[in-house]
Design a protein around this motif. Structure first.
Motif, PDB file in Angstrom:
ATOM      1  N   VAL A 206       0.804  -1.121   0.100  1.00 57.03           N
ATOM      2  CA  VAL A 206      -0.004  -0.061   0.186  1.00 57.03           C
ATOM      3  C   VAL A 206       0.997   1.025   0.366  1.00 57.03           C
ATOM      4  O   VAL A 206       1.892   1.228   0.783  1.00 57.03           O
ATOM      5  CB  VAL A 206      -0.779   0.193   1.394  1.00 57.03           C
ATOM      6  CG1 VAL A 206      -1.670   1.312   1.375  1.00 57.03           C
ATOM      7  CG2 VAL A 206      -2.049  -1.035   1.104  1.00 57.03           C
ATOM      8  N   VAL A 207       0.695   2.184  -0.883  1.00 53.47           N
ATOM      9  CA  VAL A 207       1.353   3.294  -0.806  1.00 53.47           C
ATOM     10  C   VAL A 207       0.283   4.607  -0.647  1.00 53.47           C
ATOM     11  O   VAL A 207      -0.603   4.666  -1.481  1.00 53.47           O
ATOM     12  CB  VAL A 207       1.874   3.502  -2.463  1.00 53.47           C
ATOM     13  CG1 VAL A 207       2.658   4.805  -2.281  1.00 53.47           C
ATOM     14  CG2 VAL A 207       3.101   2.278  -2.446  1.00 53.47           C
ATOM     15  N   LEU A 208       0.599   5.512   0.173  1.00 51.34           N
ATOM     16  CA  LEU A 208      -0.041   6.901   0.258  1.00 51.34           C
ATOM     17  C   LEU A 208       0.747   7.784  -0.086  1.00 51.34           C
ATOM     18  O   LEU A 208       1.789   7.907   0.170  1.00 51.34           O
ATOM     19  CB  LEU A 208      -0.320   6.906   1.891  1.00 51.34           C
ATOM     20  CG  LEU A 208      -0.857   5.655   2.556  1.00 51.34           C
ATOM     21  CD1 LEU A 208      -1.249   6.131   4.075  1.00 51.34           C
ATOM     22  CD2 LEU A 208      -2.278   5.209   1.979  1.00 51.34           C
ATOM     23  N   ALA A 209       0.390   8.318  -1.005  1.00 53.44           N
ATOM     24  CA  ALA A 209       1.182   9.641  -1.735  1.00 53.44           C
ATOM     25  C   ALA A 209       0.202  10.824  -2.007  1.00 53.44           C
ATOM     26  O   ALA A 209      -0.252  11.001  -3.095  1.00 53.44           O
ATOM     27  CB  ALA A 209       1.664   9.076  -3.213  1.00 53.44           C
ATOM     28  N   THR A 210      -0.196  11.550  -1.069  1.00 55.69           N
ATOM     29  CA  THR A 210      -1.009  12.492  -1.159  1.00 55.69           C
ATOM     30  C   THR A 210      -0.472  13.804  -0.585  1.00 55.69           C
ATOM     31  O   THR A 210       0.520  13.596   0.060  1.00 55.69           O
ATOM     32  CB  THR A 210      -2.378  11.950  -0.477  1.00 55.69           C
ATOM     33  OG1 THR A 210      -2.308  12.303   0.990  1.00 55.69           O
ATOM     34  CG2 THR A 210      -3.088  10.699  -0.648  1.00 55.69           C
ATOM     35  N   SER A 211      -1.251  14.908  -0.560  1.00 52.10           N
ATOM     36  CA  SER A 211      -0.720  16.221   0.351  1.00 52.10           C
ATOM     37  C   SER A 211      -1.879  16.386   1.342  1.00 52.10           C
ATOM     38  O   SER A 211      -1.744  17.580   1.759  1.00 52.10           O
ATOM     39  CB  SER A 211      -0.997  17.346  -0.946  1.00 52.10           C
ATOM     40  OG  SER A 211      -2.010  17.634  -1.286  1.00 52.10           O
ATOM     41  N   ALA A 212      -2.733  15.474   1.759  1.00 52.19           N
ATOM     42  CA  ALA A 212      -3.655  15.324   2.697  1.00 52.19           C
ATOM     43  C   ALA A 212      -3.000  15.805   3.896  1.00 52.19           C
ATOM     44  O   ALA A 212      -2.080  15.300   4.267  1.00 52.19           O
ATOM     45  CB  ALA A 212      -4.574  14.175   2.707  1.00 52.19           C
ATOM     46  N   GLY A 213      -3.791  16.507   4.588  1.00 56.49           N
ATOM     47  CA  GLY A 213      -3.315  16.710   6.109  1.00 56.49           C
ATOM     48  C   GLY A 213      -4.352  16.104   7.025  1.00 56.49           C
ATOM     49  O   GLY A 213      -4.008  16.442   8.425  1.00 56.49           O
ATOM     50  N   ALA A 214      -5.019  15.268   6.742  1.00 57.35           N
ATOM     51  CA  ALA A 214      -5.825  14.482   7.559  1.00 57.35           C
ATOM     52  C   ALA A 214      -5.499  13.000   6.955  1.00 57.35           C
ATOM     53  O   ALA A 214      -5.785  12.698   5.787  1.00 57.35           O
ATOM     54  CB  ALA A 214      -7.299  14.780   7.636  1.00 57.35           C
ATOM     55  N   PRO A 215      -5.830  11.906   7.778  1.00 54.06           N
ATOM     56  CA  PRO A 215      -5.921  10.553   7.295  1.00 54.06           C
ATOM     57  C   PRO A 215      -6.671  10.147   6.155  1.00 54.06           C
ATOM     58  O   PRO A 215      -8.159  10.513   6.127  1.00 54.06           O
ATOM     59  CB  PRO A 215      -6.164   9.852   8.584  1.00 54.06           C
ATOM     60  CG  PRO A 215      -5.989  10.520   9.972  1.00 54.06           C
ATOM     61  CD  PRO A 215      -6.043  12.118   9.128  1.00 54.06           C
ATOM     62  N   VAL A 216      -6.093   9.469   5.298  1.00 59.22           N
ATOM     63  CA  VAL A 216      -6.923   9.177   3.975  1.00 59.22           C
ATOM     64  C   VAL A 216      -7.375   7.818   4.031  1.00 59.22           C
ATOM     65  O   VAL A 216      -8.090   7.230   3.305  1.00 59.22           O
ATOM     66  CB  VAL A 216      -6.178   9.522   2.932  1.00 59.22           C
ATOM     67  CG1 VAL A 216      -5.714  10.772   2.646  1.00 59.22           C
ATOM     68  CG2 VAL A 216      -4.962   8.706   2.813  1.00 59.22           C
ATOM     69  N   ILE A 217      -6.845   6.971   5.189  1.00 57.90           N
ATOM     70  CA  ILE A 217      -7.290   5.579   5.340  1.00 57.90           C
ATOM     71  C   ILE A 217      -7.426   5.074   6.790  1.00 57.90           C
ATOM     72  O   ILE A 217      -7.087   6.159   7.572  1.00 57.90           O
ATOM     73  CB  ILE A 217      -6.062   4.524   4.585  1.00 57.90           C
ATOM     74  CG1 ILE A 217      -4.768   4.639   5.412  1.00 57.90           C
ATOM     75  CG2 ILE A 217      -6.086   4.520   3.279  1.00 57.90           C
ATOM     76  CD1 ILE A 217      -4.040   3.467   5.264  1.00 57.90           C
ATOM     77  N   GLU A 218      -8.133   4.318   7.197  1.00 61.47           N
ATOM     78  CA  GLU A 218      -8.084   3.621   8.631  1.00 61.47           C
ATOM     79  C   GLU A 218      -7.416   2.327   8.689  1.00 61.47           C
ATOM     80  O   GLU A 218      -7.332   1.618   7.767  1.00 61.47           O
ATOM     81  CB  GLU A 218      -9.618   3.284   8.852  1.00 61.47           C
ATOM     82  CG  GLU A 218     -10.584   4.667   8.712  1.00 61.47           C
ATOM     83  CD  GLU A 218     -11.877   4.062   8.917  1.00 61.47           C
ATOM     84  OE1 GLU A 218     -11.910   3.002   9.583  1.00 61.47           O
ATOM     85  OE2 GLU A 218     -12.908   4.818   8.874  1.00 61.47           O
ATOM     86  N   ALA A 219      -6.721   2.139   9.765  1.00 60.76           N
ATOM     87  CA  ALA A 219      -5.882   0.997  10.059  1.00 60.76           C
ATOM     88  C   ALA A 219      -6.309  -0.256   9.724  1.00 60.76           C
ATOM     89  O   ALA A 219      -5.833  -1.288   9.026  1.00 60.76           O
ATOM     90  CB  ALA A 219      -4.976   1.184  11.218  1.00 60.76           C
TER      91      ALA A 219
END
Length: 291
Positions: A182-195
């Motif tokens: 899994v790769v998270l590659a965003t500019s988001a300042g809040a979580p984009v997924i749940e564990a």
């Protein structure tokens, strides 16, 4: 004579295998103390990273801190100071980051890992899957971003350029559930997924924001991980505000590559790699391209 490489020249010479191999050498050199790589320096609107491979070369990267603008990488011979090469553009830096992510996958993901889930469809997401395709034989990619057109175009590019089956999906959960990588590659300042969406045995990479008060993942993902890794502990420690990982044991990729530390402790372990950008790796990659 100084060699100047633009983006077209860099892309013509660069392959996932070459890039990941260079980053493996770089983290090993940093682990040995041969690559001197202090944390990045911000000078107003400009950011600088520098590195020195003792007895061989020294160099730096300079880029506008908050602008999507061309960067400059310079490489000097040691001890003469001769300017060996310059790289101008965006591709060297972004592919360097992708190659560090590919190395992390090679060191931390299960050998049989074949599926990738991406949240984000920008340049950093692309260079990550590009590099990963060089260390694992991929069977499928799922991608989610908030823009339906961008995620569809990303999936089409994966199919066309990497020859890997890819689909754009309608949610981050659909992108990451059941994936080996899994790769998270965003500019988001809040979580984009749940564990809870992360399966046992998954290798997770986070490329985007990772500071207290501004991070693309939450504390729940940190707690879900059996072990946490980074390419530069010094850079991670230098975050202000502090990285969300502060207080957690974080292992360097160099320690894993050298065998000093274990990467994956069990098949069902969840690993978390926090990409921060080991300084000196841009000149390191430029040196390989010029060799």
């Amino acid at each position: 004579m100084t060699t100047v490489l633009d983006d077209a020249a860099i892309l013509a010479r660069l392959t996932p295998a070459l890039a990941v191999s260079a980053m493996r050498e770089a983290v090993l050199a940093a682990e040995r103390g041969d690559l001197l790589a202090p944390p990045r320096v911000h000078a107003g609107v400009q950011t600088f990273t520098a590195g020195r491979l003792i007895g061989q070369w020294y160099g730096f990267r300079s880029y506008p801190t908050h602008l999507d603008a061309p960067q400059l990488v310079a490489l000097h011979a040691e001890p003469s100071g001769e300017l060996l090469g310059l790289a101008v553009g965006k591709e060297l830096g972004s592919h360097r980051t992708g190659a560090l992510g590919g190395l992390a996958v090679d060191l931390l993901a299960r050998p049989a890992a074949r599926t990738v889930g991406l949240v984000g469809a920008g340049t950093q997401a692309w260079t990550q899957v590009w590099a990963i395709s060089g260390v694992r034989e991929l069977a499928g990619v799922r991608v989610f971003s908030r823009d339906p057109g961008r995620r569809r175009a990303f999936a089409e590019r994966v199919r066309a350029e990497l020859g890997v089956a890819a689909e754009a999906v309608d949610s981050a959960r659909a992108a990451v559930e059941g994936r080996d990588i899994v790769v998270l590659a965003t500019s988001a300042g809040a979580p984009v997924i749940e564990a809870g969406w992360i399966s046992a045995g998954t290798a997770v990479t986070t490329v985007g924001p990772k500071q207290v008060g501004r991070a693309e993942f939450g504390v729940d993902l940190v707690e879900r991980a059996d072990a946490v890794f980074t390419d530069s502990p010094a850079q991670l420690d230098g975050y202000r505000p502090s990285a969300l990982l502060a207080g957690r044991e974080v292992v360097s990729l160099g320690a894993v590559a050298s065998g000093a530390q274990v990467g994956r402790r069990a098949a069902g372990a969840v690993t978390l790699y926090a990409s921060v950008g080991l300084a000196g790796t841009e000149p390191f990659l430029l040196a390989r391209l010029l060799a």
